[in-house]
Design a protein around this motif. Structure first.
Motif, PDB file in Angstrom:
ATOM      1  N   GLY A   1       0.801  -1.217   0.000  1.00 57.76           N
ATOM      2  CA  GLY A   1       0.000   0.000   0.000  1.00 57.76           C
ATOM      3  C   GLY A   1       0.833   1.266   0.000  1.00 57.76           C
ATOM      4  O   GLY A   1       2.056   1.241  -0.151  1.00 57.76           O
ATOM      5  N   ARG A   2       0.165   2.406   0.208  1.00 59.90           N
ATOM      6  CA  ARG A   2       0.822   3.706   0.183  1.00 59.90           C
ATOM      7  C   ARG A   2       1.758   3.863   1.367  1.00 59.90           C
ATOM      8  O   ARG A   2       1.491   3.368   2.464  1.00 59.90           O
ATOM      9  N   PHE A   3       2.845   4.558   1.131  1.00 57.87           N
ATOM     10  CA  PHE A   3       3.847   4.848   2.164  1.00 57.87           C
ATOM     11  C   PHE A   3       4.400   3.578   2.820  1.00 57.87           C
ATOM     12  O   PHE A   3       4.732   3.560   4.004  1.00 57.87           O
ATOM     13  N   LYS A   4       4.476   2.506   2.024  1.00 63.09           N
ATOM     14  CA  LYS A   4       4.910   1.229   2.612  1.00 63.09           C
ATOM     15  C   LYS A   4       6.354   1.304   3.114  1.00 63.09           C
ATOM     16  O   LYS A   4       6.698   0.640   4.089  1.00 63.09           O
ATOM     17  N   GLY A   5       7.187   2.145   2.438  1.00 60.63           N
ATOM     18  CA  GLY A   5       8.569   2.268   2.885  1.00 60.63           C
ATOM     19  C   GLY A   5       8.667   2.849   4.286  1.00 60.63           C
ATOM     20  O   GLY A   5       9.412   2.359   5.140  1.00 60.63           O
ATOM     21  N   ILE A   6       7.880   3.899   4.541  1.00 59.89           N
ATOM     22  CA  ILE A   6       7.885   4.544   5.857  1.00 59.89           C
ATOM     23  C   ILE A   6       7.273   3.616   6.893  1.00 59.89           C
ATOM     24  O   ILE A   6       7.756   3.491   8.023  1.00 59.89           O
ATOM     25  N   ARG A   7       6.183   2.928   6.526  1.00 53.96           N
ATOM     26  CA  ARG A   7       5.514   2.021   7.459  1.00 53.96           C
ATOM     27  C   ARG A   7       6.430   0.867   7.838  1.00 53.96           C
ATOM     28  O   ARG A   7       6.447   0.427   9.002  1.00 53.96           O
ATOM     29  N   ASN A   8       7.196   0.362   6.861  1.00 50.40           N
ATOM     30  CA  ASN A   8       8.144  -0.717   7.168  1.00 50.40           C
ATOM     31  C   ASN A   8       9.232  -0.238   8.116  1.00 50.40           C
ATOM     32  O   ASN A   8       9.719  -0.992   8.962  1.00 50.40           O
ATOM     33  N   LEU A   9       9.621   1.053   7.973  1.00 54.72           N
ATOM     34  CA  LEU A   9      10.692   1.606   8.791  1.00 54.72           C
ATOM     35  C   LEU A   9      10.294   1.709  10.257  1.00 54.72           C
ATOM     36  O   LEU A   9      11.083   1.416  11.158  1.00 54.72           O
ATOM     37  N   PHE A  10       9.034   2.088  10.525  1.00 54.74           N
ATOM     38  CA  PHE A  10       8.619   2.362  11.903  1.00 54.74           C
ATOM     39  C   PHE A  10       7.799   1.242  12.541  1.00 54.74           C
ATOM     40  O   PHE A  10       7.649   1.212  13.766  1.00 54.74           O
ATOM     41  N   ALA A  11       7.273   0.330  11.744  1.00 57.82           N
ATOM     42  CA  ALA A  11       6.431  -0.737  12.316  1.00 57.82           C
ATOM     43  C   ALA A  11       6.681  -2.040  11.565  1.00 57.82           C
ATOM     44  O   ALA A  11       5.819  -2.528  10.845  1.00 57.82           O
ATOM     45  N   SER A  12       7.854  -2.582  11.726  1.00 55.92           N
ATOM     46  CA  SER A  12       8.205  -3.811  11.011  1.00 55.92           C
ATOM     47  C   SER A  12       7.535  -5.025  11.646  1.00 55.92           C
ATOM     48  O   SER A  12       7.382  -5.109  12.872  1.00 55.92           O
ATOM     49  N   GLU A  13       7.118  -5.946  10.794  1.00 54.29           N
ATOM     50  CA  GLU A  13       6.578  -7.226  11.243  1.00 54.29           C
ATOM     51  C   GLU A  13       7.532  -8.328  10.790  1.00 54.29           C
ATOM     52  O   GLU A  13       8.187  -8.208   9.751  1.00 54.29           O
ATOM     53  N   TYR A  14       7.583  -9.392  11.562  1.00 56.58           N
ATOM     54  CA  TYR A  14       8.521 -10.471  11.266  1.00 56.58           C
ATOM     55  C   TYR A  14       7.809 -11.815  11.251  1.00 56.58           C
ATOM     56  O   TYR A  14       6.766 -11.996  11.895  1.00 56.58           O
ATOM     57  N   ARG A  15       8.391 -12.714  10.497  1.00 54.50           N
ATOM     58  CA  ARG A  15       7.944 -14.113  10.563  1.00 54.50           C
ATOM     59  C   ARG A  15       9.185 -14.985  10.795  1.00 54.50           C
ATOM     60  O   ARG A  15      10.284 -14.641  10.382  1.00 54.50           O
ATOM     61  N   GLU A  16       8.991 -16.069  11.497  1.00 50.37           N
ATOM     62  CA  GLU A  16      10.098 -16.951  11.826  1.00 50.37           C
ATOM     63  C   GLU A  16      10.196 -18.098  10.822  1.00 50.37           C
ATOM     64  O   GLU A  16       9.186 -18.671  10.419  1.00 50.37           O
ATOM     65  N   VAL A  17      11.428 -18.397  10.431  1.00 55.19           N
ATOM     66  CA  VAL A  17      11.699 -19.520   9.531  1.00 55.19           C
ATOM     67  C   VAL A  17      12.625 -20.496  10.249  1.00 55.19           C
ATOM     68  O   VAL A  17      13.709 -20.109  10.706  1.00 55.19           O
ATOM     69  N   ASN A  18      12.197 -21.725  10.384  1.00 53.54           N
ATOM     70  CA  ASN A  18      13.010 -22.753  11.031  1.00 53.54           C
ATOM     71  C   ASN A  18      13.907 -23.408   9.981  1.00 53.54           C
ATOM     72  O   ASN A  18      13.475 -24.294   9.254  1.00 53.54           O
ATOM     73  N   ALA A  19      15.155 -22.957   9.905  1.00 51.51           N
ATOM     74  CA  ALA A  19      16.086 -23.495   8.910  1.00 51.51           C
ATOM     75  C   ALA A  19      16.565 -24.894   9.281  1.00 51.51           C
ATOM     76  O   ALA A  19      16.764 -25.750   8.417  1.00 51.51           O
ATOM     77  N   VAL A  20      16.795 -25.112  10.575  1.00 52.42           N
ATOM     78  CA  VAL A  20      17.209 -26.428  11.085  1.00 52.42           C
ATOM     79  C   VAL A  20      16.381 -26.723  12.322  1.00 52.42           C
ATOM     80  O   VAL A  20      16.245 -25.878  13.209  1.00 52.42           O
ATOM     81  N   LYS A  21      15.810 -27.949  12.375  1.00 49.56           N
ATOM     82  CA  LYS A  21      14.910 -28.299  13.477  1.00 49.56           C
ATOM     83  C   LYS A  21      15.349 -29.598  14.146  1.00 49.56           C
ATOM     84  O   LYS A  21      15.240 -30.673  13.556  1.00 49.56           O
ATOM     85  N   ASP A  22      15.886 -29.486  15.331  1.00 49.33           N
ATOM     86  CA  ASP A  22      16.146 -30.639  16.199  1.00 49.33           C
ATOM     87  C   ASP A  22      17.015 -31.708  15.528  1.00 49.33           C
ATOM     88  O   ASP A  22      16.703 -32.896  15.561  1.00 49.33           O
ATOM     89  N   VAL A  23      18.112 -31.273  14.920  1.00 50.42           N
ATOM     90  CA  VAL A  23      19.033 -32.213  14.269  1.00 50.42           C
ATOM     91  C   VAL A  23      20.031 -32.743  15.294  1.00 50.42           C
ATOM     92  O   VAL A  23      20.691 -31.974  15.995  1.00 50.42           O
TER      93      VAL A  23
END
Length: 324
Positions: A19-41
């Protein structure tokens, strides 16, 4: 030599906003998701073993190697290399490790190969007599003399890989981690690298952990294979046991002196499957764990005068694809 217990690595990735102003919104209110690259090896590799560590792209192979070598810190779990943690005792562990990443070189691009070795020897604080002796041995084993005074940027891919192998072995480590060492090499260069690696394992007693997408590397070099997929280790054992576990059929081609006469209505009851009949050549698929080649031959000998037999075992690449 190498122990990993319940090894996990999780990365946080930014979720881009729209959406609009996505660059500014990403700068001040970032959201994250977790990626499990290695699990219980969990894995354990003994002295002198040559182990293949395989899986599809993104399975977690390189991430595991980086945690074992101390480049990355695990999110949870622990690693021991020769009894010490590569994260907590990095200098001690590094002296026991040689690491080669096929897509990255540890040599200085514009310097002659020999100068790179001099710098690495200084970094590892090798004494002059030891360094001179080890380099002389490596020059002989890896045939470095033809390009040792050539700038790294002018080396062929096969030459650079041999030079990188020598760089990883200058301090005479007990363990080698190899990440795609034959990537991009031609047939001749691959054969050379495999010969050198086998020599290092058999003659020098090096413990080697190899990641690769080339199944010929695994078949020709490794006595044991660990399969990882989506961050989880799903198999650890011999190639033979993996083949038995999957149960892919062997293919037998049987040539007769004359036309083959199949028994009417009896082939469905046999412990093998007739897949093709062309003139005097019969093609059969069978599971060698359930029926022996001699049992197959006893059955088909009644169908004609048998002249020749050719057996094709399942292709290892097909076995691995079945595991994925």
């Amino acid at each position: 030599m190498i122990i990993a217990r319940n090894l996990c690595k999780t990365f946080k990735l930014t979720v881009p906003k729209e959406g609009r102003f996505k660059g500014i919104r990403n700068l001040f209110a970032s959201e994250y998701r977790e990626v499990n690259a290695v699990k219980d090896v969990t894995l354990s590799i003994g002295s002198g073993e040559f182990v293949g560590y395989i899986g599809p792209n993104g399975a977690g192979k390189s991430t595991t190697i980086k945690m074992l070598s101390g480049i990355l810190h695990p999110t949870s779990g622990d690693v021991l290399i020769c009894g010490a943690s590569p994260q907590q005792n990095r200098r001690q562990v590094v002296r026991q490790l040689g690491v080669v990443f096929g897509q990255r070189s540890q040599l200085w691009w514009d310097l002659p190969v020999r100068d790179s070795y001099d710098i690495l020897a200084s970094m590892y604080k090798l004494d002059a007599p030891h360094y001179k002796e080890q380099l002389a041995t490596l020059r002989n084993v890896l045939q470095l003399d033809e390009f040792i005074d050539t700038p790294v940027r002018k080396l062929s891919l096969g030459q650079r890989m041999r030079a990188d192998l020598a760089a990883a072995l200058l301090h005479n480590p007990a363990i080698l981690f190899l990440d795609e060492p034959t990537i991009g090499l031609d047939v001749v260069a691959k054969k050379q690298i495999r010969t050198y690696l086998k020599h290092l394992n058999v003659e020098w007693g090096k413990t080697i952990l190899l990641t690769t997408h080339d199944m010929d590397d695994i078949e020709q070099l490794c006595s044991r294979v660990i399969v990882i997929n989506r961050g989880e280790a799903i198999y650890d054992g011999s190639i033979e046991n993996l083949q038995e576990r999957i149960g892919l059929p062997s293919v037998m081609k049987l040539a007769f002196r004359g036309p083959v006469t199949l028994p009417a209505g009896r082939t469905e009851m046999l412990p093998f499957k007739v897949t093709d009949v062309q003139d005097n050549v019969l093609t059969i698929e069978c599971n060698r764990n359930e029926v022996t080649a001699m049992e197959v031959l006893r059955n088909v000998s009644e169908w004609g005068d048998l002249l020749d037999v050719h057996i094709e075992e399942p292709d290892f690449e097909d076995i691995i694809h079945r595991v994925y």
